[in-house]
Scaffold this motif. Structure first.
Motif, mmCIF file in Angstrom:
data_model
loop_
_atom_site.group_PDB
_atom_site.id
_atom_site.type_symbol
_atom_site.label_atom_id
_atom_site.label_comp_id
_atom_site.label_asym_id
_atom_site.label_seq_id
_atom_site.Cartn_x
_atom_site.Cartn_y
_atom_site.Cartn_z
ATOM 1 N N THR A 122 9.606 56.952 44.114
ATOM 2 C CA THR A 122 9.746 55.504 44.354
ATOM 3 C C THR A 122 9.903 54.713 43.054
ATOM 4 O O THR A 122 10.323 53.561 43.080
ATOM 5 N N PHE A 123 9.567 55.326 41.932
ATOM 6 C CA PHE A 123 9.690 54.651 40.637
ATOM 7 C C PHE A 123 11.071 54.846 40.012
ATOM 8 O O PHE A 123 11.378 54.225 38.994
ATOM 9 N N LEU A 124 11.869 55.737 40.602
ATOM 10 C CA LEU A 124 13.206 55.981 40.037
ATOM 11 C C LEU A 124 14.129 54.815 40.399
ATOM 12 O O LEU A 124 14.041 54.271 41.490
ATOM 13 N N PRO A 125 15.025 54.455 39.483
ATOM 14 C CA PRO A 125 15.983 53.394 39.820
ATOM 15 C C PRO A 125 17.043 53.927 40.790
ATOM 16 O O PRO A 125 17.290 55.126 40.822
ATOM 17 N N GLU A 126 17.640 53.013 41.548
ATOM 18 C CA GLU A 126 18.766 53.405 42.410
ATOM 19 C C GLU A 126 19.968 53.733 41.537
ATOM 20 O O GLU A 126 20.087 53.155 40.457
ATOM 21 N N PRO A 127 20.851 54.656 41.833
ATOM 22 C CA PRO A 127 20.922 55.446 43.067
ATOM 23 C C PRO A 127 20.135 56.764 43.005
ATOM 24 O O PRO A 127 20.174 57.548 43.935
ATOM 25 N N PHE A 128 19.363 56.972 41.884
ATOM 26 C CA PHE A 128 18.637 58.239 41.739
ATOM 27 C C PHE A 128 17.544 58.391 42.799
ATOM 28 O O PHE A 128 17.264 59.493 43.256
ATOM 29 N N ARG A 129 16.951 57.238 43.178
ATOM 30 C CA ARG A 129 15.895 57.302 44.192
ATOM 31 C C ARG A 129 16.463 57.812 45.520
ATOM 32 O O ARG A 129 15.901 58.718 46.144
ATOM 33 N N ALA A 130 17.583 57.225 45.923
ATOM 34 C CA ALA A 130 18.204 57.622 47.201
ATOM 35 C C ALA A 130 18.672 59.078 47.140
ATOM 36 O O ALA A 130 18.469 59.844 48.093
ATOM 37 N N ALA A 131 19.280 59.449 46.000
ATOM 38 C CA ALA A 131 19.763 60.838 45.854
ATOM 39 C C ALA A 131 18.577 61.801 45.874
ATOM 40 O O ALA A 131 18.623 62.853 46.532
ATOM 41 N N GLY A 132 17.489 61.431 45.168
ATOM 42 C CA GLY A 132 16.314 62.296 45.090
ATOM 43 C C GLY A 132 15.695 62.555 46.451
ATOM 44 O O GLY A 132 15.211 63.659 46.715
ATOM 45 N N ALA A 133 15.732 61.552 47.334
ATOM 46 C CA ALA A 133 15.110 61.699 48.663
ATOM 47 C C ALA A 133 15.836 62.717 49.537
ATOM 48 O O ALA A 133 15.219 63.346 50.394
ATOM 49 N N VAL A 134 17.138 62.865 49.324
ATOM 50 C CA VAL A 134 17.883 63.800 50.183
ATOM 51 C C VAL A 134 18.172 65.147 49.505
ATOM 52 O O VAL A 134 18.479 66.122 50.190
ATOM 53 N N LEU A 135 18.052 65.205 48.195
ATOM 54 C CA LEU A 135 18.273 66.487 47.501
ATOM 55 C C LEU A 135 17.043 67.388 47.666
ATOM 56 O O LEU A 135 15.951 66.901 47.974
ATOM 57 N N PRO A 136 17.184 68.693 47.436
ATOM 58 C CA PRO A 136 16.048 69.596 47.734
ATOM 59 C C PRO A 136 14.899 69.533 46.732
ATOM 60 O O PRO A 136 13.814 70.016 47.025
ATOM 61 N N PHE A 137 15.115 68.955 45.536
ATOM 62 C CA PHE A 137 14.119 69.069 44.455
ATOM 63 C C PHE A 137 12.805 68.343 44.778
ATOM 64 O O PHE A 137 11.725 68.832 44.475
ATOM 65 N N TRP A 138 12.920 67.169 45.385
ATOM 66 C CA TRP A 138 11.717 66.422 45.745
ATOM 67 C C TRP A 138 10.936 67.157 46.825
ATOM 68 O O TRP A 138 9.707 67.138 46.842
ATOM 69 N N SER A 139 11.670 67.818 47.729
ATOM 70 C CA SER A 139 11.019 68.586 48.799
ATOM 71 C C SER A 139 10.197 69.743 48.233
ATOM 72 O O SER A 139 9.273 70.236 48.871
ATOM 73 N N MET A 140 10.540 70.197 47.018
ATOM 74 C CA MET A 140 9.853 71.349 46.423
ATOM 75 C C MET A 140 8.543 70.973 45.739
ATOM 76 O O MET A 140 7.748 71.850 45.420
ATOM 77 N N LEU A 141 8.363 69.696 45.397
ATOM 78 C CA LEU A 141 7.196 69.334 44.587
ATOM 79 C C LEU A 141 6.616 67.954 44.929
ATOM 80 O O LEU A 141 5.447 67.834 45.293
ATOM 81 N N GLY A 142 7.439 66.955 44.820
ATOM 82 C CA GLY A 142 6.930 65.583 44.965
ATOM 83 C C GLY A 142 6.542 65.224 46.384
ATOM 84 O O GLY A 142 5.556 64.486 46.590
ATOM 85 N N ALA A 143 7.275 65.738 47.382
ATOM 86 C CA ALA A 143 7.022 65.343 48.772
ATOM 87 C C ALA A 143 5.592 65.657 49.224
ATOM 88 O O ALA A 143 4.893 64.756 49.739
ATOM 89 N N PRO A 144 5.111 66.924 49.035
ATOM 90 C CA PRO A 144 3.731 67.189 49.459
ATOM 91 C C PRO A 144 2.712 66.344 48.702
ATOM 92 O O PRO A 144 1.705 65.914 49.283
ATOM 93 N N ALA A 145 2.981 66.086 47.424
ATOM 94 C CA ALA A 145 2.047 65.277 46.620
ATOM 95 C C ALA A 145 1.988 63.845 47.151
ATOM 96 O O ALA A 145 0.912 63.243 47.239
#
Lengths: 258, 258
Positions: free
Chosen positions: A191-214
């Protein structure tokens, strides 16, 4: 079918036990590995605590991220890639069991020891940071942690398989880890990333690997089911890619000697 | 004599690297991605704040650049030799170093290098310059000279502490502290003022991580020589300590071969 599942579970259990005992004998090395893995979340905690002082949410997030990091570590670029480079992969191929089982066993054993040796650090940081967690959020985070752990393993395993084609499998995994660092929630919460990185991060797999559970464990997400769905989708996609890469890698792999 | 030998060894490493151009290109891409990720992560922090522990965005970028510079020197010259140094001692391959007609400490720590990592040094200088321009720091001859001396002192300290840590293998064969060193090293990429007071003191006086980048950039912006004597004493002290530890370690080495 049931017999096959039982046999696989038994073989996996044995692989985990064997690997756990083996890694216990290298415990001083595992402790240094834990130290290496705790650094980036700790740096994030210090830097963001200084950048936005008094924000309890970010402190909680990074303490939980530290725990998730230790529960999802993957070293297939050392285990699998080293086997391929050294030729030991040929031995694994002729064993009467799927090659992935031993690697998965090693992965789970290493994660177990990371959590055991990292637990005092997590508790100490949590006490010093005076964070508060809710039981419901932690329960909701459990499926997300399991999915993240699976996703991280499949992702690293696939990248490590590039060792069949190139001498730079470690580099390929390092590139993947850089993406996890930037878009997975280590450099900053999504949520601290600026757009469009925030939107891209939410759908790319990397956040699902670490940030999402946290984020779920820290109580920052309401639409938990949507997060599970994204994680499941990526797990299915990366698993399909892993199967394709595996088939091509086995066809390509050659070994000599005796 | 030592400089001539160093030049010859560097020339050999450079020719070896140029023979594998695809690998060289990959290393260059990895270096660029790593530097870009570090700058991006810092940039995200400054989207939420104007100063980080008293450091403006430009000053923090200059600090990151200086950190990249010293890290590049470490990756180019020291790590290719001392990474997994314990394996050389365990296997007896260390004998080959002892048989060479040159100081063993020099050969063990500087015999080979990865010239591609020098790109990180160049990037570090570029990032430092960009940070200085952005921060509108008024450069003085004293400030630049002080920064240069402190960077050299930091590099010597890095080399000496790395040798001292690698020498631990002479006493504890199973202990590999490479990853631990790297973990502590990462704390140098941000101003030490970011960390809590106790840790800040440890990183300044016990493990001289502050010398890596915080102190040099402080001197650059203040145009002061105040920190130079202390940094030179630390560099000389750690070098002497490394030499003593190395000599004592060598006395314990009994070779692993027949």
């Amino acid at each position: 079918m049931t017999i096959a599942v039982r046999r696989t579970a038994l073989l996996l259990g044995m692989a985990i036990w064997r690997s756990s005992v083996q890694w216990w004998s290298f415990r001083s090395f595992v402790i240094t590995l834990v130290a290496g893995r705790t650094v980036t979340p700790l740096l994030g905690l210090f830097v963001w605590s200084a950048a936005v002082p008094g924000d309890a949410g970010i402190t909680t997030y990074y303490v939980v991220l530290l725990a998730v990091q230790l529960m999802t570590v993957s070293y297939e670029h050392h285990t699998l890639a080293s086997d391929i480079y050294g030729g030991d992969f040929a031995v694994e191929l002729v064993k009467p069991q799927p090659v992935v089982l031993d690697l998965l066993g090693t992965n789970l054993a290493l994660r177990f020891w990371h959590l055991m040796f990292g637990a005092p650090v997590i508790v100490a940081v949590a006490l010093l940071a005076e964070i508060s967690l809710h039981g419901v959020d932690l329960l909701l985070a459990l499926p997300a942690i399991l999915l993240a752990a699976g996703l991280r393993f499949v992702f690293t395993y696939t990248l490590a398989l590039t060792a069949v084609w190139t001498q730079r499998a470690h580099g390929a995994v390092a590139m993947g880890e850089t993406l996890i660092f930037l878009l997975g929630g280590t450099a900053a919460p999504l949520t601290f990333l600026p757009e469009p990185f925030r939107a891209a991060g939410a759908v790319l797999p990397f956040w699902s690997m670490l940030g999402a559970p946290a984020e779920i464990a820290a109580g920052n997400i309401d639409a938990v089911l949507e997060v599970y769905a994204v994680q499941l989708g990526w797990l299915a996609v990366t698993s399909a890619i892993a199967v394709v890469v595996w088939r091509r890698a086995v066809r390509r792999f050659t070994a000599f000697g005796g | 004599m030592v400089l001539k030998l160093f030049g010859a060894l560097f020339s050999m490493s450079l020719r070896r690297s140029l023979a594998f151009r695809a690998d060289l290109l990959f290393e260059l891409v990895m270096t660029l991605v790593g530097a870009g990720a570090a700058v991006a992560a810092l940039g995200v922090v400054y989207t939420r704040t104007d100063t980080l522990a008293g450091w403006s965005p430009g000053e923090a970028i200059a600090l990151l650049g200086t950190f990249q510079l010293v890290s590049g020197l470490r990756t180019a010259f020291v790590e290719p030799n001392l990474q997994w140094f314990g394996d050389q001692v365990k296997s007896g391959r260390f004998d080959a170093i002892l048989l060479q007609p040159a100081p063993s400490m020099f050969l063990a720590s500087l015999a080979t290098c990865t010239p591609a990592a020098l790109v990180q040094v160049a990037l570090g200088i570029g990032i430092t310059a960009a940070g200085v321009i952005q921060a509108e720091v008024t450069l003085t001859v004293a400030g630049v000279a002080s920064w240069l001396i402190l960077v050299v002192a930091a590099t010597v300290t890095m080399w000496a502490t790395r040798i001292a840590l690698a020498s631990v293998v002479f006493w504890a064969l199973g202990l590999n502290l490479d990853i631990l060193y790297d973990a502590v090293w990462q704390f140098g990429r941000y101003p030490v003022q970011v960390y809590r007071s106790t840790l800040q003191s440890v990183l300044t006086y016990v493990v001289p991580v502050a010398l890596l980048a915080t102190v040099p950039v402080d001197a650059l912006r203040d145009g002061s020589f105040v920190a130079v004597p202390a940094a030179v004493v630390v560099a000389a002290g750690t070098s002497t300590a490394a030499w003593v530890i190395w000599r004592r370690g060598l006395r314990r080495y009994t070779s692993a071969t027949s």
